[in-house]
Design an enzyme around this catalytic site. Structure first.
Site, PDB file in Angstrom:
ATOM      1  N   HIS A 109     -11.049  -6.914  -5.287  1.00 43.42           N
ATOM      2  CA  HIS A 109     -12.137  -7.491  -4.502  1.00 43.42           C
ATOM      3  C   HIS A 109     -13.441  -7.418  -5.290  1.00 43.42           C
ATOM      4  CE1 HIS A 109      -9.417  -7.728  -1.268  1.00 43.42           C
ATOM      5  NE2 HIS A 109      -9.916  -6.851  -0.434  1.00 43.42           N
ATOM      6  N   ARG A 151      14.024  -2.322  10.250  1.00 47.68           N
ATOM      7  CA  ARG A 151      14.258  -3.494   9.403  1.00 47.68           C
ATOM      8  C   ARG A 151      14.245  -3.137   7.924  1.00 47.68           C
ATOM      9  NH1 ARG A 151       9.662  -7.828   9.787  1.00 47.68           N
ATOM     10  NH2 ARG A 151       8.642  -6.143   8.638  1.00 47.68           N
ATOM     11  N   SER A 152      13.372  -2.207   7.536  1.00 44.06           N
ATOM     12  CA  SER A 152      13.235  -1.844   6.124  1.00 44.06           C
ATOM     13  C   SER A 152      13.921  -0.537   5.772  1.00 44.06           C
ATOM     14  CB  SER A 152      11.750  -1.742   5.755  1.00 44.06           C
ATOM     15  OG  SER A 152      11.092  -2.969   5.965  1.00 44.06           O
ATOM     16  N   VAL A 184       0.834  -1.200   0.000  1.00 46.39           N
ATOM     17  CA  VAL A 184       0.000   0.000   0.000  1.00 46.39           C
ATOM     18  C   VAL A 184       0.867   1.248   0.000  1.00 46.39           C
ATOM     19  CG1 VAL A 184      -1.726   1.319   1.286  1.00 46.39           C
ATOM     20  CG2 VAL A 184      -1.950  -1.159   1.091  1.00 46.39           C
ATOM     21  N   SER A 191      -4.163 -10.133  -1.827  1.00 43.30           N
ATOM     22  CA  SER A 191      -3.341  -8.946  -1.587  1.00 43.30           C
ATOM     23  C   SER A 191      -3.839  -8.158  -0.391  1.00 43.30           C
ATOM     24  CB  SER A 191      -3.296  -8.056  -2.830  1.00 43.30           C
ATOM     25  OG  SER A 191      -4.603  -7.715  -3.255  1.00 43.30           O
ATOM     26  N   GLY A 192      -5.096  -8.363  -0.004  1.00 41.16           N
ATOM     27  CA  GLY A 192      -5.600  -7.730   1.203  1.00 41.16           C
ATOM     28  C   GLY A 192      -4.917  -8.211   2.464  1.00 41.16           C
ATOM     29  N   ASN A 223      -8.413  -3.419  -4.564  1.00 43.30           N
ATOM     30  CA  ASN A 223      -8.358  -3.186  -3.125  1.00 43.30           C
ATOM     31  C   ASN A 223      -7.119  -2.433  -2.674  1.00 43.30           C
ATOM     32  OD1 ASN A 223      -7.390  -5.933  -3.977  1.00 43.30           O
ATOM     33  ND2 ASN A 223      -6.492  -5.885  -1.933  1.00 43.30           N
ATOM     34  N   CYS A 256     -11.144  -1.649   2.902  1.00 40.07           N
ATOM     35  CA  CYS A 256     -11.226  -1.744   1.442  1.00 40.07           C
ATOM     36  C   CYS A 256     -12.594  -2.212   0.965  1.00 40.07           C
ATOM     37  CB  CYS A 256     -10.138  -2.669   0.915  1.00 40.07           C
ATOM     38  SG  CYS A 256     -10.034  -4.260   1.767  1.00 40.07           S
TER      39      CYS A 256
END
Length: 338
Positions: free
Chosen positions: A245, A41-42, A16, A162-163, A317, A132
């Site tokens: 969705h 971490r990212s 997202v 993917s939700g 979504n 969503c």
């Protein structure tokens, strides 16, 4: 909109967050400086924005007074910790988690449905983005609600993996590959096999037998419409689709309406693309994935109820169900209220 804004995207390494950054660029949102943030971490990676690589910063080290607008999509625990700090520093938070949605003093907004609610953002400097499945449903139902009133909504959702995040996308792809090779699988993200299967559970079960995902649609519909009299009866299902969705919606209107009456109010409604022919209908894969509209098809009179209308609704979504709606909120915010 000549003013430019310093913008934070918290959760910049997630699906997202990355899509928010893409949409900010696509829609030419007036950004002076972009601050992509993530956990330690990212942090240290990069995101692409306007032809440049921008470093992802560690949220623990960020000075929130630098930002005017923040898009949060890193999970409820992260929003719980950082949104109040950002808001107190003058950054308007647009939160994509469920953490603040049900707080009475936090507006819950779909720009095509209740943009006027954004006016309450100064209560706490936080605006909540709905779930969503709620977003696409209410974009489709708003014109019907305004024209005929709605007393009851029965809805069954068919929600893509993917939700559940990147891990769920990888799990579906991996399970499909292994099963087609005759190899065993081990579900991790979901409690049961998702490949070639449908799971009638999204989120945890509540005491009334509904899942939390289903109850979100109840609570959010009533809050966004400002109408506690609407009865919502959802069943939320996870399906082996990567993006997009779908929803089968069965309405009971207050005033009687024919299918053609409903099509007439949907035809020019904002954010909607209507499929009018019975032989043509939208699907998550062929229409919605990677696009912005809410697609509506199979509009027909309910043969079992004199005030009933049935319709089929699909949308991406990750885009309209999350990232795009967040950016649209920000666009209304800076245009009308900032």
């Amino acid at each position: 909109m000549s003013q430019e804004f310093n913008v934070v995207v918290l959760g910049a390494s997630g699906a997202v967050g990355q899509t928010i950054i893409e949409i900010l660029q696509e829609r030419n949102f007036p950004i002076a400086k972009l601050f992509p943030l993530a956990s330690s971490r990212s942090a240290g990676g990069t995101v692409s924005f306007n032809g440049k690589q921008v470093e992802i910063l560690d949220v623990d080290d960020f000075d929130w007074s630098q930002a005017q607008i923040g898009f949060f999509s890193a999970g409820g625990d992260v929003s719980e910790k950082w949104a109040p700090i950002a808001a107190e520093s003058g950054c308007v938070v647009i939160d994509n988690t469920s953490h603040f949605r049900y707080d009475n003093d936090v507006p819950l907004v779909i720009p095509e449905v209740n943009p006027e609610a954004i006016a309450d953002f100064r209560n706490r400097n936080i605006i909540a983005n709905p779930n969503c499945s709620t977003i696409q449903m209410l974009v489709a139902l708003k014109p019907i609600y305004d024209a005929f009133g709605i007393s009851r909504i029965n809805v069954a959702t068919y929600q893509s993996v993917s939700g559940s995040g990147k891990e769920a996308i990888a799990e579906l792809a991996g399970q499909c590959s292994k099963l087609l090779q005759g190899l065993p699988i081990e579900p991790k993200v979901y409690s049961k096999q998702i490949a070639f299967n449908v799971l009638p559970q999204i989120d945890t079960f509540m005491e009334n037998g509904y899942t939390k995902e289903e109850m979100k649609m109840v609570w959010e519909t009533q809050k966004i419409f400002g109408d506690d009299n609407i009865v919502v009866n959802p069943t939320a299902v996870r399906v082996p689709v990567f993006f997009g969705h779908s929803e089968a919606i069965h309405l009971e209107t207050i005033q009687p309406a024919e299918a053609e009456d409903v099509k007439a109010v949907l035809r020019d409604a904002p954010g909607i693309e209507l499929f009018e022919s019975n032989e043509e209908y939208p699907t998550a894969v062929t229409e919605s994935a990677g696009t912005d509209p809410v697609y509506v098809g199979r509009v027909r009179k309910d043969i079992s109820h004199s005030h009933g209308i049935n319709l089929w609704v699909v949308s991406d979504n990750i885009r309209k169900g999350a990232a795009l709606n967040s950016v649209q909120i920000a666009e209304v915010l800076i245009r009308d209220y900032y």
